[in-house]
Each structure stands twice: as structure tokens, then as C-alpha cells.
Design a protein around this motif. Structure first.
Motif, PDB file in Angstrom:
ATOM      1  N   ALA A  55       0.828  -1.208   0.000  1.00 56.00           N
ATOM      2  CA  ALA A  55       0.000   0.000   0.000  1.00 56.00           C
ATOM      3  C   ALA A  55       0.860   1.255   0.000  1.00 56.00           C
ATOM      4  N   ARG A  56       1.977   1.210   0.733  1.00 59.36           N
ATOM      5  CA  ARG A  56       2.854   2.387   0.798  1.00 59.36           C
ATOM      6  C   ARG A  56       3.570   2.616  -0.519  1.00 59.36           C
ATOM      7  N   VAL A  57       3.999   1.537  -1.155  1.00 58.42           N
ATOM      8  CA  VAL A  57       4.789   1.670  -2.387  1.00 58.42           C
ATOM      9  C   VAL A  57       3.912   1.940  -3.598  1.00 58.42           C
ATOM     10  N   PHE A  58       2.799   1.209  -3.702  1.00 56.44           N
ATOM     11  CA  PHE A  58       1.991   1.291  -4.920  1.00 56.44           C
ATOM     12  C   PHE A  58       0.639   1.980  -4.706  1.00 56.44           C
ATOM     13  N   GLY A  59       0.455   2.562  -3.518  1.00 59.40           N
ATOM     14  CA  GLY A  59      -0.817   3.229  -3.247  1.00 59.40           C
ATOM     15  C   GLY A  59      -1.073   4.432  -4.126  1.00 59.40           C
ATOM     16  N   SER A  60      -0.028   5.026  -4.710  1.00 57.82           N
ATOM     17  CA  SER A  60      -0.201   6.210  -5.553  1.00 57.82           C
ATOM     18  C   SER A  60      -0.565   5.866  -6.985  1.00 57.82           C
TER      19      SER A  60
END
Length: 316
Positions: free
Chosen positions: A49-54
């Protein structure tokens, strides 16, 4: 990471496979600086979620919700940054340095929220598929958890979201049982009445016993296989005139030389030559030399001018 990650969304990613993080001294592989441990993320779903949440969701409602969450996080960061800046002049020199380090960390988070994926993403750039969630605390799920972290790190490298990462199995004193390697790993050697260790920890304490040593050989062969799988993934990603593996240095290490806590003769394996910096196909031994010197070499292989690492008396 501070230098190589200046142009990417994340300076580094720290992946953990069931790492007990109650104490930095036994849980952290990486540090930003003195007394600044970087705890690994044990939860691959949170890391995803932190890496690909954007990555923008396909539906408009999801995109609006994501943008609002990003703005909310930025507003909190603005407040924290303002408070730290106002506090700095009132602190001692040592405390001011710590505050500046916190500010650097805040700026890194802010940059991650502001920027999308990096500019050198390869054609293989895509978020990995995670499948159904698994119990992250279950010992038998260790291989799957390791694969999930590897998938995320490889995808982040392919998308040029990050250029430095670590994958850490357990911590000093981990009690993991490698039961997927055979039924013999369900039991421990006789550790004696005053030794409460179990799993790989118990085996390490008894490495002089042939049966324990044979199990440890299987365990470390499995760890080496995890590295081989990572390298195979990198070889499958085209980059420039070759593959990502051609431009990546992979380091396998163990912080112990023996299972009874000796810090001498610690093993290191370097895979890749970092563009010709290292001569490969060799086994080298440097008795009595601190590993800080090797870490200086790793920095220099990445094009950094560093002449020391950690304690200057050990690294030059």
C-alpha cells in the motif's frame, strides 16, 4: 540510499520476514545514522500500500479518495515540519542534529507523497499480484511472506520507485523453524537445561553437533536459493542493453560468524560486479579486518566518494 534515492520516490525499502522489532539492536539491519535505526516492515500488505498506493485506481471515486488521503497526510506533515523547525533553535547541538535528521525523514515522506513513479521505469513496471492474505505470524508461511516482499521490491526497482532495498529474515536470536525443508526440522537438538532456544537459534547454538550442522547447511542453502530467485527475477527485466541484474549488486550476509555469537569470520556473498567494479568468481578472506571496509567498497562501487563507514577508525 541517501544519495542514490534523491531522484526516486523512496530512498530505500526495508522488508522484514517475521522480525521481532522490540529492540533496534537485534532487529535492525540498517540505520540512517548514529542511533537512527530503520525498522523493517514485516507486513507486505502494508508495504504494498505504501509503495503502490499512488497508482491511480480505475474508478473516479477511488481516485478522489486517494487524492484526499494524500492531501490529509501532507497537512499533517506540514504541521510536524513547522513544529520541528521552530523547536530547533532552542536545542543543544546534539539534540539539534537529531531534529535535523527527523526533518530529513519528514521531507522524504513529503517527497514520496508529491512524486509519482520514477522516470527510468522499465517495461516490466507493474504492481505485483498478491493473492489472498495469509497469516503473517504463522511460521509455516515464511516462504510465502518472503516471496511477497521479493515481488514488491523487484516491482519497485522495475518502476524506479527505489534503488536500494533490504530483505531481512528474522533477527539475531530468531526462533524460526524451517519445517518446509523436511520433518526433521520439527524437533530441536538437546540444548541443555539452561538454553531456552529453539528453531534455527537452537540449531546454531549446537552447530558443532553433526545433525544440527546438517540442518543448518540446508537452511543456509535455502536462504541462498532465495537470493538466486531474486537474481533470476532481475535477469528477466530488460534494462538498457542488458537486464536489471547487470546493473544491480546483490549482497547476502549473516551478522554472525558462528552460532555461538562470534563476530569473527562473518560470511558475505556479492553477486554482480557493479559495472565492472568488482572482479567476480573469487573467494577472498581478510582475517581480522572489520566489515566496515567492505561497506566502504560497496559505497564506492555505487559511485559515492565515501572513505569511511560508521566508526572512521574501522572503515578507512
Amino acid at each position: 540510499a541517501g544519495t542514490l534515492g534523491r531522484d526516486t520516490k523512496f530512498k530505500s525499502l526495508e522488508c522484514g520476514i517475521q522480525v521481532d522489532t522490540y529492540a533496534a539492536t537485534v532487529a535492525c539491519l540498517s540505520y540512517r545514522g548514529s542511533l537512527e535505526p530503520m525498522f523493517p516492515e514485516n507486513d507486505p500488505y502494508k508495504l504494498f500500500a505504501r509503495v503502490f498506493g499512488s497508482f491511480t485506481p480505475s474508478d473516479d471515486a477511488g481516485a478522489r479518495a486517494l487524492e484526499q488521503a494524500r492531501l490529509d497526510r501532507k497537512s499533517v506533515i506540514d504541521l510536524v515540519r513547522a513544529d520541528l523547525t521552530a523547536l530547533a533553535p532552542k536545542l543543544s547541538t546534539v539534540e539539534r542534529r537529531k531534529t535535523e535528521a527527523h526533518l530529513d525523514a519528514v521531507r522524504a515522506i513529503e517527497r514520496a507523497l508529491d512524486t509519482g513513479q520514477g522516470g527510468a521505469a522499465t517495461a516490466a513496471c507493474a504492481p505485483p499480484t498478491q493473492g489472498a492474505k495469509v497469516d503473517l505470524r504463522k511460521n509455516d508461511n515464511i516462504p510465502l511472506i518472503a516471496k511477497l516482499h521479493t515481488d514488491i521490491l523487484v516491482a519497485a526497482l522495475a518502476c524506479d520507485l527505489v534503488r536500494v532495498g533490504t530483505i531481512q529474515h528474522g533477527r539475531a536470536g530468531a526462533q524460526h523453524r524451517h519445517v518446509w525443508l523436511g520433518p526433521e526440522f520439527l524437533t530441536d537438538p538437546d540444548n541443555g537445561p539452561n538454553d531456552g532456544t529453539s528453531g534455527i537459534h537452537g540449531l546454531a547454538h549446537n552447530e558443532a553437533v553433526p545433525a544440527s550442522r546438517a540442518k543448518l547447511a540446508k537452511i543456509h542453502a535455502w536462504y541462498a536459493g532465495q537470493v538466486a530467485a531474486l537474481i533470476d527475477r532481475l535477469k528477466a527485466i530488460p534494462e538498457g542493453g542488458g537486464t536489471m541484474a547487470d546493473n544491480t549488486l546483490v549482497v547476502l550476509m549473516n551478522e554472525m560468524g558462528t552460532g555461538n555469537h562470534s563476530l569473527r569470520n562473518t560470511p558475505w556473498v556479492l553477486v554482480g560486479n557493479a559495472g565492472g567494479f568488482f572482479k567476480t568468481g573469487r573467494v577472498l578472506s581478510f582475517p581480522g579486518q572489520p566489515h566496515n571496509k567492505l561497506l566502504v567498497n560497496l559505497c564506492q562501487a555505487m559511485g559515492l566518494p565515501d572513505a569511511t563507514f560508521g566508526d572512521p577508525e574501522l572503515g578507512n
